[in-house]
Design a protein around this motif. Structure first.
Motif, short mmCIF file in Angstrom:
data_model
loop_
_atom_site.label_atom_id
_atom_site.label_comp_id
_atom_site.label_asym_id
_atom_site.label_seq_id
_atom_site.Cartn_x
_atom_site.Cartn_y
_atom_site.Cartn_z
N MET A 1 -23.96 5.29 -3.91
CA MET A 1 -24.96 6.34 -3.73
C MET A 1 -24.58 7.25 -2.56
O MET A 1 -24.18 6.78 -1.50
CB MET A 1 -26.33 5.73 -3.47
CG MET A 1 -26.93 5.02 -4.66
SD MET A 1 -27.50 6.18 -5.93
CE MET A 1 -28.86 6.95 -5.08
N LEU A 2 -24.72 8.54 -2.77
CA LEU A 2 -24.50 9.48 -1.68
C LEU A 2 -25.71 9.48 -0.76
O LEU A 2 -26.85 9.23 -1.20
CB LEU A 2 -24.32 10.90 -2.23
CG LEU A 2 -22.97 11.31 -2.80
CD1 LEU A 2 -23.08 12.72 -3.35
CD2 LEU A 2 -21.89 11.24 -1.75
N PRO A 3 -25.51 9.77 0.53
CA PRO A 3 -26.66 9.99 1.40
C PRO A 3 -27.55 11.10 0.84
O PRO A 3 -27.08 12.03 0.18
CB PRO A 3 -26.01 10.41 2.72
CG PRO A 3 -24.67 9.78 2.70
CD PRO A 3 -24.24 9.82 1.26
N LYS A 4 -28.84 11.01 1.10
CA LYS A 4 -29.82 11.92 0.51
C LYS A 4 -29.51 13.39 0.79
O LYS A 4 -29.63 14.25 -0.09
CB LYS A 4 -31.21 11.57 1.02
CG LYS A 4 -32.32 12.37 0.34
CD LYS A 4 -33.70 11.91 0.80
CE LYS A 4 -34.80 12.70 0.10
NZ LYS A 4 -36.15 12.25 0.55
N LYS A 5 -29.08 13.70 2.03
CA LYS A 5 -28.79 15.09 2.37
C LYS A 5 -27.64 15.64 1.53
O LYS A 5 -27.63 16.82 1.17
CB LYS A 5 -28.47 15.21 3.86
CG LYS A 5 -29.67 15.00 4.76
CD LYS A 5 -29.29 15.15 6.23
CE LYS A 5 -30.51 14.95 7.14
NZ LYS A 5 -30.13 15.06 8.58
N GLU B 1 -26.83 14.57 -1.53
CA GLU B 1 -27.36 14.75 -2.89
C GLU B 1 -28.14 16.06 -2.99
O GLU B 1 -28.04 16.78 -3.98
CB GLU B 1 -28.26 13.57 -3.26
CG GLU B 1 -27.51 12.28 -3.55
CD GLU B 1 -28.43 11.19 -4.05
OE1 GLU B 1 -29.67 11.34 -3.90
OE2 GLU B 1 -27.92 10.20 -4.59
N GLN B 2 -28.90 16.37 -1.95
CA GLN B 2 -29.70 17.59 -1.96
C GLN B 2 -28.81 18.83 -1.98
O GLN B 2 -29.12 19.82 -2.67
CB GLN B 2 -30.63 17.62 -0.75
CG GLN B 2 -31.77 16.61 -0.83
CD GLN B 2 -32.59 16.56 0.45
OE1 GLN B 2 -32.13 16.98 1.52
NE2 GLN B 2 -33.80 16.01 0.36
N LYS B 3 -27.71 18.79 -1.24
CA LYS B 3 -26.80 19.93 -1.23
C LYS B 3 -26.17 20.14 -2.61
O LYS B 3 -26.00 21.27 -3.07
CB LYS B 3 -25.73 19.74 -0.16
CG LYS B 3 -26.26 19.77 1.26
CD LYS B 3 -25.16 19.83 2.29
CE LYS B 3 -24.62 21.24 2.41
NZ LYS B 3 -23.73 21.40 3.59
N LEU B 4 -25.82 19.04 -3.28
CA LEU B 4 -25.28 19.15 -4.63
C LEU B 4 -26.33 19.70 -5.60
O LEU B 4 -26.03 20.52 -6.47
CB LEU B 4 -24.78 17.79 -5.12
CG LEU B 4 -23.42 17.33 -4.59
CD1 LEU B 4 -23.11 15.93 -5.10
CD2 LEU B 4 -22.31 18.30 -5.01
N GLU B 5 -27.57 19.24 -5.43
CA GLU B 5 -28.65 19.73 -6.30
C GLU B 5 -28.88 21.23 -6.10
O GLU B 5 -29.15 21.96 -7.07
CB GLU B 5 -29.93 18.95 -6.00
CG GLU B 5 -29.89 17.51 -6.52
CD GLU B 5 -31.04 16.67 -6.01
OE1 GLU B 5 -31.91 17.23 -5.29
OE2 GLU B 5 -31.09 15.46 -6.31
N GLN B 6 -28.77 21.68 -4.86
CA GLN B 6 -28.93 23.11 -4.58
C GLN B 6 -27.84 23.93 -5.28
O GLN B 6 -28.11 24.99 -5.86
CB GLN B 6 -28.90 23.35 -3.08
CG GLN B 6 -30.13 22.87 -2.35
CD GLN B 6 -29.97 22.93 -0.84
OE1 GLN B 6 -28.95 23.40 -0.32
NE2 GLN B 6 -30.97 22.43 -0.12
N ARG B 7 -26.60 23.44 -5.20
CA ARG B 7 -25.51 24.13 -5.90
C ARG B 7 -25.78 24.18 -7.41
O ARG B 7 -25.55 25.20 -8.07
CB ARG B 7 -24.18 23.42 -5.64
CG ARG B 7 -23.53 23.77 -4.32
CD ARG B 7 -22.89 25.15 -4.39
NE ARG B 7 -22.47 25.62 -3.09
CZ ARG B 7 -21.27 25.39 -2.56
NH1 ARG B 7 -20.38 24.69 -3.22
NH2 ARG B 7 -20.97 25.86 -1.37
N HIS B 8 -26.22 23.06 -7.94
CA HIS B 8 -26.47 22.99 -9.38
C HIS B 8 -27.59 23.95 -9.78
O HIS B 8 -27.49 24.65 -10.81
CB HIS B 8 -26.84 21.56 -9.78
CG HIS B 8 -26.85 21.33 -11.26
ND1 HIS B 8 -27.96 21.56 -12.04
CD2 HIS B 8 -25.86 20.92 -12.11
CE1 HIS B 8 -27.68 21.29 -13.30
NE2 HIS B 8 -26.42 20.90 -13.38
N SER B 9 -28.62 24.04 -8.97
CA SER B 9 -29.76 24.90 -9.30
C SER B 9 -29.38 26.38 -9.27
O SER B 9 -29.99 27.20 -9.96
CB SER B 9 -30.91 24.65 -8.33
OG SER B 9 -30.59 25.09 -7.03
N LYS B 10 -28.35 26.72 -8.48
CA LYS B 10 -27.88 28.10 -8.38
C LYS B 10 -26.74 28.39 -9.37
O LYS B 10 -26.14 29.46 -9.33
CB LYS B 10 -27.41 28.39 -6.96
CG LYS B 10 -28.53 28.33 -5.94
CD LYS B 10 -27.98 28.53 -4.52
CE LYS B 10 -29.10 28.45 -3.49
NZ LYS B 10 -28.58 28.57 -2.10
#
Length: 384
Positions: free
Chosen positions: A1-5, A7-16
């Motif tokens: 598992m990646l650290p939460k921060k 994961e959030q950065k990857l999710e931001q890239r995906h959302s954009k």
């Protein structure tokens, strides 16, 4: 598992719609690689490099260590002397890559308190090197010499009073736009304000100049710059980079540049390939073919009434601005489905609203394929 921060950065890239993924060779018509002269697949270049190794009786696969330990094999002197002669420079120092050269140079040459003025669109390796420097850094508007001069006016008195150096940094051909600054005016400006001019020529070497020496030499400006960064992984079809400058600058870099000191040197085969690539430039007709294709591409842009979408460029890089990651990715996919490997450049690599299709032209592209890809673009862009 990646650290939460993370994961959030990857999710931001995906959302954009900006998540990067590694691709594989597509088999499509190449309008995306930096292999402008087709030398990366040249059998002649491969055979010439092999002949160089045989001539010098070199049968090593690796360099065995850094250049300051065991890795400074005899081809280094040969190739650095060759580079200095061809590029009309007092000295040349080879690095493993353009990223290593820029990181190393900007992190060690400007000293604490010095000033670095850099074009806002400078390559990531330049900006990363600047971030590691102890100098103060300020960006200026892209290719806008009036903004640069305002900064020079603001800081020159302080620099003079405190015996500080000012470094001005830009590229002769920008990788994400293919455009160029007014190098003659820039050189004159730096001379007026006693600033040290540094030019990255990664995308100009092999394309411009009488024998591919670069845009600075084509304009007879090589003696006006403090340092030039050249790379071999684009038009020269191989790997590595070099910093061109004075003998004193080379000595300083050998002593203080961490990306040179603390990395294993390039293997002999890489140096033999660089040596052979420069010999190939002198006799190759590929540069003429590339120039003809650039001219044809620009004519087809005009014929398809696409001029307002393209950034002005005379280089092998031609960019069509299509705002929005979703829009530019969709049109790139249409072109790829039509058989053309054209890549979208997304934000944050370029500023939001300046997303673009990047067409890299080559000596081996046919004029028919250039016409077809721009015909297709004009159709898809009409719905953008």
């Amino acid at each position: 598992m990646l650290p939460k921060k993370l994961e959030q950065k990857l999710e931001q890239r995906h959302s954009k719609n900006a998540l990067r993924r590694l691709g594989t060779p597509s088999g499509l018509i190449d309008f995306s690689s930096n292999d402008y002269l087709g030398l990366s697949t040249s059998a002649r270049l491969f055979e010439t490099a092999h002949a160089v190794l045989k001539h010098y009786d070199i049968m090593h696969n690796g360099a065995t260590g850094s250049r300051l330990l065991s890795g400074n094999h005899k081809l280094y002197d040969l190739v650095e002397s060759q580079l200095a002669e061809i590029h009309k420079s007092a000295a040349a120092l080879i690095f493993n890559s353009g990223y290593d050269a820029n990181m190393g140079f900007f992190s060690c040459v400007p000293q604490r308190g010095d000033l670095i003025l850099y074009d806002e669109y400078s390559h990531a390796s330049i900006r990363d090197g600047i971030a590691m420097s102890h100098a103060k850094a300020y960006k200026f508007k892209h290719n806008h010499l009036e903004t640069l001069e305002a900064l020079l006016l603001r800081y020159r008195a302080t620099a003079f009073a405190k015996d500080l150096s000012i470094y001005v940094v830009t590229e002769s051909v920008f990788s994400m736009g293919g455009d160029s600054p007014d190098l003659k005016a820039l050189s004159k400006l730096c001379n007026t304000y006693k600033a040290h001019l540094i030019i990255d020529e990664a995308h100009a070497v092999g394309v411009f100049g009488n024998s591919g020496e670069g845009l600075l030499q084509q304009l007879h400006l090589e003696s006006t710059v403090f340092a030039r960064i050249i790379t071999f992984g684009k038009a020269l079809g191989c790997h590595g980079a070099a910093i061109l400058g004075s003998a004193a600058l080379k000595t300083f870099l050998v002593n203080f540049c961490r990306s040179l000191i603390y990395t294993t040197a390039l293997p002999p085969h890489s140096l033999a390939t660089i040596h052979a690539a420069y010999r190939t430039l002198n006799t190759s007709t590929n540069r003429t073919l590339l120039a003809q294709n650039i001219k044809h591409f620009k004519a087809e842009v005009h014929r398809n009434h696409l001029e307002t979408k393209f950034i002005t460029s005379n280089s092998a890089i031609q960019c069509c601005v299509i705002p929005g990651n979703n829009n530019v990715k969709q049109i790139a996919q249409h072109l790829q489905h039509s058989g053309f490997n054209v890549k979208p450049i997304l934000s944050p690599t370029v500023p939001k609203g300046k997303e673009r299709l990047r067409f890299c032209l080559h000596s081996y592209n046919s004029k028919a394929d250039i016409t077809k890809v721009l015909n297709a673009l004009s159709t898809f862009a009409a719905y953008e």
